[in-house]
Structures are given as C-alpha cells and as structure tokens.
Design a protein around this motif. Structure first.
Motif, PDB file in Angstrom:
ATOM      1  N   GLU A  40       0.826  -1.213   0.000  1.00 20.01           N
ATOM      2  CA  GLU A  40       0.000   0.000   0.000  1.00 20.01           C
ATOM      3  C   GLU A  40       0.862   1.265   0.000  1.00 20.01           C
ATOM      4  OE1 GLU A  40      -3.634  -0.097   2.331  1.00 20.01           O
ATOM      5  OE2 GLU A  40      -3.015  -2.018   3.160  1.00 20.01           O
ATOM      6  N   PRO A  41       1.291   1.731  -1.169  1.00 20.43           N
ATOM      7  CA  PRO A  41       2.066   2.978  -1.213  1.00 20.43           C
ATOM      8  C   PRO A  41       1.242   4.206  -0.845  1.00 20.43           C
ATOM      9  CG  PRO A  41       2.341   1.700  -3.245  1.00 20.43           C
ATOM     10  CD  PRO A  41       1.209   1.076  -2.485  1.00 20.43           C
ATOM     11  N   MET A  42      -0.039   4.187  -1.201  1.00 21.95           N
ATOM     12  CA  MET A  42      -0.983   5.255  -0.849  1.00 21.95           C
ATOM     13  C   MET A  42      -0.705   6.574  -1.555  1.00 21.95           C
ATOM     14  SD  MET A  42      -1.525   4.522   3.263  1.00 21.95           S
ATOM     15  CE  MET A  42       0.177   4.156   3.699  1.00 21.95           C
ATOM     16  N   TYR A  43       0.129   6.580  -2.587  1.00 22.62           N
ATOM     17  CA  TYR A  43       0.528   7.837  -3.216  1.00 22.62           C
ATOM     18  C   TYR A  43      -0.676   8.654  -3.701  1.00 22.62           C
ATOM     19  CZ  TYR A  43       2.248  11.280  -6.487  1.00 22.62           C
ATOM     20  OH  TYR A  43       2.467  12.464  -7.147  1.00 22.62           O
ATOM     21  N   PHE A  44      -1.618   8.013  -4.387  1.00 23.18           N
ATOM     22  CA  PHE A  44      -2.700   8.765  -5.012  1.00 23.18           C
ATOM     23  C   PHE A  44      -3.719   9.303  -4.002  1.00 23.18           C
ATOM     24  CE2 PHE A  44      -1.063   6.285  -8.604  1.00 23.18           C
ATOM     25  CZ  PHE A  44      -0.863   7.321  -9.518  1.00 23.18           C
ATOM     26  N   ALA A  45      -3.622   8.873  -2.755  1.00 22.32           N
ATOM     27  CA  ALA A  45      -4.443   9.468  -1.700  1.00 22.32           C
ATOM     28  C   ALA A  45      -3.772  10.700  -1.104  1.00 22.32           C
ATOM     29  CB  ALA A  45      -4.715   8.442  -0.605  1.00 22.32           C
ATOM     30  N   PHE A  46      -2.427  10.755  -1.168  1.00 27.61           N
ATOM     31  CA  PHE A  46      -1.681  11.848  -0.527  1.00 27.61           C
ATOM     32  C   PHE A  46      -0.541  12.338  -1.421  1.00 27.61           C
ATOM     33  CE2 PHE A  46      -2.732   8.569   2.761  1.00 27.61           C
ATOM     34  CZ  PHE A  46      -3.830   9.219   3.324  1.00 27.61           C
ATOM     35  N   GLU A  48       2.319  14.268  -3.014  1.00 25.46           N
ATOM     36  CA  GLU A  48       3.155  15.446  -2.770  1.00 25.46           C
ATOM     37  C   GLU A  48       2.666  16.264  -1.579  1.00 25.46           C
ATOM     38  OE1 GLU A  48       5.749  15.261  -4.701  1.00 25.46           O
ATOM     39  OE2 GLU A  48       4.799  13.742  -5.984  1.00 25.46           O
ATOM     40  N   GLN A  49       2.289  15.572  -0.511  1.00 20.84           N
ATOM     41  CA  GLN A  49       1.812  16.299   0.668  1.00 20.84           C
ATOM     42  C   GLN A  49       2.274  15.616   1.945  1.00 20.84           C
ATOM     43  OE1 GLN A  49      -2.671  15.221   1.522  1.00 20.84           O
ATOM     44  NE2 GLN A  49      -2.398  15.326  -0.696  1.00 20.84           N
ATOM     45  N   ALA A  50       2.334  16.388   3.009  1.00 17.71           N
ATOM     46  CA  ALA A  50       2.655  15.816   4.314  1.00 17.71           C
ATOM     47  C   ALA A  50       1.435  15.072   4.839  1.00 17.71           C
ATOM     48  CB  ALA A  50       3.050  16.920   5.283  1.00 17.71           C
ATOM     49  N   THR A  68       4.750   9.632  -0.730  1.00 17.94           N
ATOM     50  CA  THR A  68       4.113  10.875  -1.186  1.00 17.94           C
ATOM     51  C   THR A  68       4.883  11.588  -2.289  1.00 17.94           C
ATOM     52  OG1 THR A  68       5.208  12.136   0.574  1.00 17.94           O
ATOM     53  CG2 THR A  68       3.028  11.207   1.072  1.00 17.94           C
ATOM     54  N   SER A  69       6.056  11.071  -2.657  1.00 20.51           N
ATOM     55  CA  SER A  69       6.846  11.648  -3.738  1.00 20.51           C
ATOM     56  C   SER A  69       6.635  10.846  -5.016  1.00 20.51           C
ATOM     57  CB  SER A  69       8.333  11.643  -3.355  1.00 20.51           C
ATOM     58  OG  SER A  69       9.164  11.657  -4.489  1.00 20.51           O
ATOM     59  N   TRP A  70       6.379  11.523  -6.130  1.00 20.73           N
ATOM     60  CA  TRP A  70       6.174  10.850  -7.415  1.00 20.73           C
ATOM     61  C   TRP A  70       7.404  10.043  -7.813  1.00 20.73           C
ATOM     62  CZ3 TRP A  70       2.674   8.858 -10.229  1.00 20.73           C
ATOM     63  CH2 TRP A  70       2.877   8.583 -11.587  1.00 20.73           C
ATOM     64  N   ALA A  71       8.587  10.592  -7.602  1.00 18.05           N
ATOM     65  CA  ALA A  71       9.815   9.880  -7.959  1.00 18.05           C
ATOM     66  C   ALA A  71       9.947   8.597  -7.143  1.00 18.05           C
ATOM     67  CB  ALA A  71      11.029  10.785  -7.741  1.00 18.05           C
ATOM     68  N   ASP A  72       9.675   8.687  -5.849  1.00 19.41           N
ATOM     69  CA  ASP A  72       9.761   7.495  -5.000  1.00 19.41           C
ATOM     70  C   ASP A  72       8.700   6.471  -5.394  1.00 19.41           C
ATOM     71  OD1 ASP A  72      11.828   8.658  -3.611  1.00 19.41           O
ATOM     72  OD2 ASP A  72      10.588   9.309  -1.920  1.00 19.41           O
ATOM     73  N   ASN A 102      -7.013  11.482  -9.035  1.00 17.39           N
ATOM     74  CA  ASN A 102      -5.554  11.479  -9.154  1.00 17.39           C
ATOM     75  C   ASN A 102      -5.049  10.315  -9.996  1.00 17.39           C
ATOM     76  OD1 ASN A 102      -5.373  13.776  -7.574  1.00 17.39           O
ATOM     77  ND2 ASN A 102      -5.077  12.634  -5.664  1.00 17.39           N
ATOM     78  N   ILE A 103      -5.644   9.130  -9.820  1.00 19.61           N
ATOM     79  CA  ILE A 103      -5.256   7.979 -10.638  1.00 19.61           C
ATOM     80  C   ILE A 103      -5.591   8.244 -12.099  1.00 19.61           C
ATOM     81  CG2 ILE A 103      -5.694   5.537 -11.117  1.00 19.61           C
ATOM     82  CD1 ILE A 103      -6.253   5.183  -8.088  1.00 19.61           C
ATOM     83  N   ALA A 104      -6.790   8.781 -12.344  1.00 25.50           N
ATOM     84  CA  ALA A 104      -7.222   9.042 -13.717  1.00 25.50           C
ATOM     85  C   ALA A 104      -6.293  10.025 -14.413  1.00 25.50           C
ATOM     86  CB  ALA A 104      -8.649   9.566 -13.718  1.00 25.50           C
TER      87      ALA A 104
END
Length: 306
Positions: A40-46, A48-50, A68-72, A102-104
């Motif tokens: 569960e990376p959870m990127y698209f829920a958060f 580039e944010q704290a 939360t980083s696109w590169a990561d 965000n996914i779309a």
C-alpha cells in the motif's frame, strides 16, 4: 535521453478490511503479475503532501509509510520488467475523496479492482484489526463507534472510520465518473472467501494474464482479532526492517505457516446483536443505493434489520 518509467496499470482500491491483503498475495504469485512492495504505497491518496494523521499509531502506520513523492512512487515499479499486469493495492483509495481523480490523471486507462464486504462485518473487522495492533484504546466496539465523529474531527486516519467507510456507493461513483465501468471489477468479499479459486481466475482474466495459472489460496491474510497473548502478538505483528527484507524472498509455504501461526493467537469475539442491528439499520438505505448502482442483489447484507 530520459529513462522510461513503468507505471502500474491496475489498482486494488479497497475496501479496507475486505480481503485486499489476501487478493494481493494470490495475484502476486502469477508470473505475469508484478505488485509493489510495499502493498500500500498510498501515493494517489496523498500526492506530494505531508501526512499528519493524529490517532494512536497513525504516525508509525500511515504518516511514515505513505509514499508521497512521485519519484519514489515510480521507483516501486522499476523491477516490473515486461510483466503484463503491474499494480499496487492501497486499500484506502476507495474511501479517499481524491484518489480516483488522481489515478485518472496519471493512468487514465487503469484497471481497478474493488472488494466490497458487508459493511457491518467490515466495520467490526476494522475494529478488531486496530485492537490486534494495540492501537484501539477502547475494549468495547459500541463505545468506539460512539467516538467515531470525534475521532474523525481530530484527524484520526481512515481505518478508524469504522462506520463511515461502509458507505460504498458514493465512493464507487467517484470512480465511475472517471473510468469506464468495463475497467472496474467489483468483487464481494463473501465470493472471495467461499469461491476463491474462481474469483482469482476471473481476476487473472480481467488483468489479461493467463487464467490457467493456479495460485495457492489456502490462507486468508491479515485477519483481525483479540490477541490471546498480548506479548506474543506484539512480537509477531511489530514491523521490523528484517521482516520487510525477508518477506519478498520467503518461500510461500513458510510465509503461509507464519500467517497461520499468527492467526492462532487471535480470537474473534461475537459482535453484540444490539450493535449489529443498529449498524444494519443505519446501512439499509445505503444497501438500496448500492444494489441499484451495481444491479446486484445484496439482500443478504440486510440481516435482521430487513
């Protein structure tokens, strides 16, 4: 020349505590499927944010773990190779108010898998899970439900939203607004539990990989419950860098044996009937909406409140 980036082409979006961990484990066995580690990376829920949730254990379990980083995030799929299906399984995406959009924006033709569970059972399972993890301070489910509005106001993470997470129709509509319904597969948790091989085969077909592959499906993963021995539970469930490093290379039979041993230390107290009836009554209209949205009979979710 810029290096090409591999992005996921499918997502297990939830619902949390509905069998997503088991489905993740079954799918990742397929030689044509690549799934991220962590699950569960959870990127698209958060993005580039704290992440600053404030509930018990939230700092350890979500604030620090969320990518939360696109590169990561992209690096999680560096080793996907030429696998046909590349995915991840962030179970909070279904509940997230922004994940669908965000996914779309990044993967507009993604395939999406949602596992839905009877919302009463899902709520109680979420409670038992936080109890197992030593995070839930209240030993009574009804008392925890009564605290839910205050917990949400105090910015406790989504897993604490025991009742609120069960209103699936509005959550699904966010995805229907951004994706073709042909790209969204909805599974009922009871089908995954009782007809697991058939469901997994259907998912393989949906993902465009060989459906004849037979995954090992004899173990249900990440069960919740009240620990019989609190010390042993702490040892078995506490995250560690060693566990994280060993997990991807541990043979399947050893991983399954470990999971079974961990689950033997758990008991599942029966849900009190008064609490069940109250929750069922509260979900009646939601189940009506969901039946219309999915064109599927869900009368078995209504229970005694029907």
């Amino acid at each position: 020349m810029s290096q090409s980036v591999t992005l996921p082409n499918f997502f297990i979006i939830g619902a949390a505590r509905s069998g997503t961990s088991s489905l993740y484990e079954y799918l990742r066995q397929h030689p044509q499927v690549f799934l991220s580690n962590p699950k569960e990376p959870m990127y698209f829920a958060f993005p580039e944010q704290a992440v600053t949730f404030a509930g018990p254990g939230d700092e350890r379990e979500i604030n620090r773990k969320a990518v939360t980083s696109w590169a990561d995030y992209c690096q999680l799929f560096d080793k996907a190779g030429d696998n046909t299906a590349v995915g991840e399984a962030s179970a909070n995406y279904l509940y997230s108010p922004c994940a669908a959009q965000n996914i779309a924006a990044k993967v507009p033709h993604a395939k999406l898998i949602a596992v839905l569970r009877n919302p009463v059972e899902r709520a109680y399972s979420s409670y038992l899970y936080t109890l197992r993890e030593g995070r839930e301070p209240l030993g009574d489910f009804q008392a925890a439900l009564a605290q839910e509005p205050e917990r949400i106001a105090n910015n406790w993470e989504h897993l604490w939203h025991y009742r609120s997470m069960g209103f699936y129709s509005a959550q699904l509509e966010r995805y229907f607004a951004h994706f073709s319904r042909d790209n969204i597969k909805i599974i009922l948790q009871e089908d995954l539990q009782h007809n697991v091989d058939s469901v997994v085969r259907d998912v393989f077909e949906f993902l465009g990989v060989d459906p004849a592959f037979k995954a090992e499906t004899g173990v249900a993963y990440n069960q919740g419950g009240k620990p019989k021995n609190a010390w042993l539970n702490s040892v078995l469930t506490k995250p560690s860098p060693l566990k994280a490093a060993l997990r991807p290379v541990t043979p399947r039979f050893l991983l399954d044996a470990y999971v079974k041993f961990k689950h033997k230390n758990l008991t599942k107290p029966a849900l009190e009937e008064t609490t069940r009836r109250t929750l069922e009554q509260g979900y009646m209209q939601e189940i009506d909406k969901l039946e219309a949205l999915l064109a599927r009979d869900l009368s078995h979710w209504r229970g005694v409140a029907a």
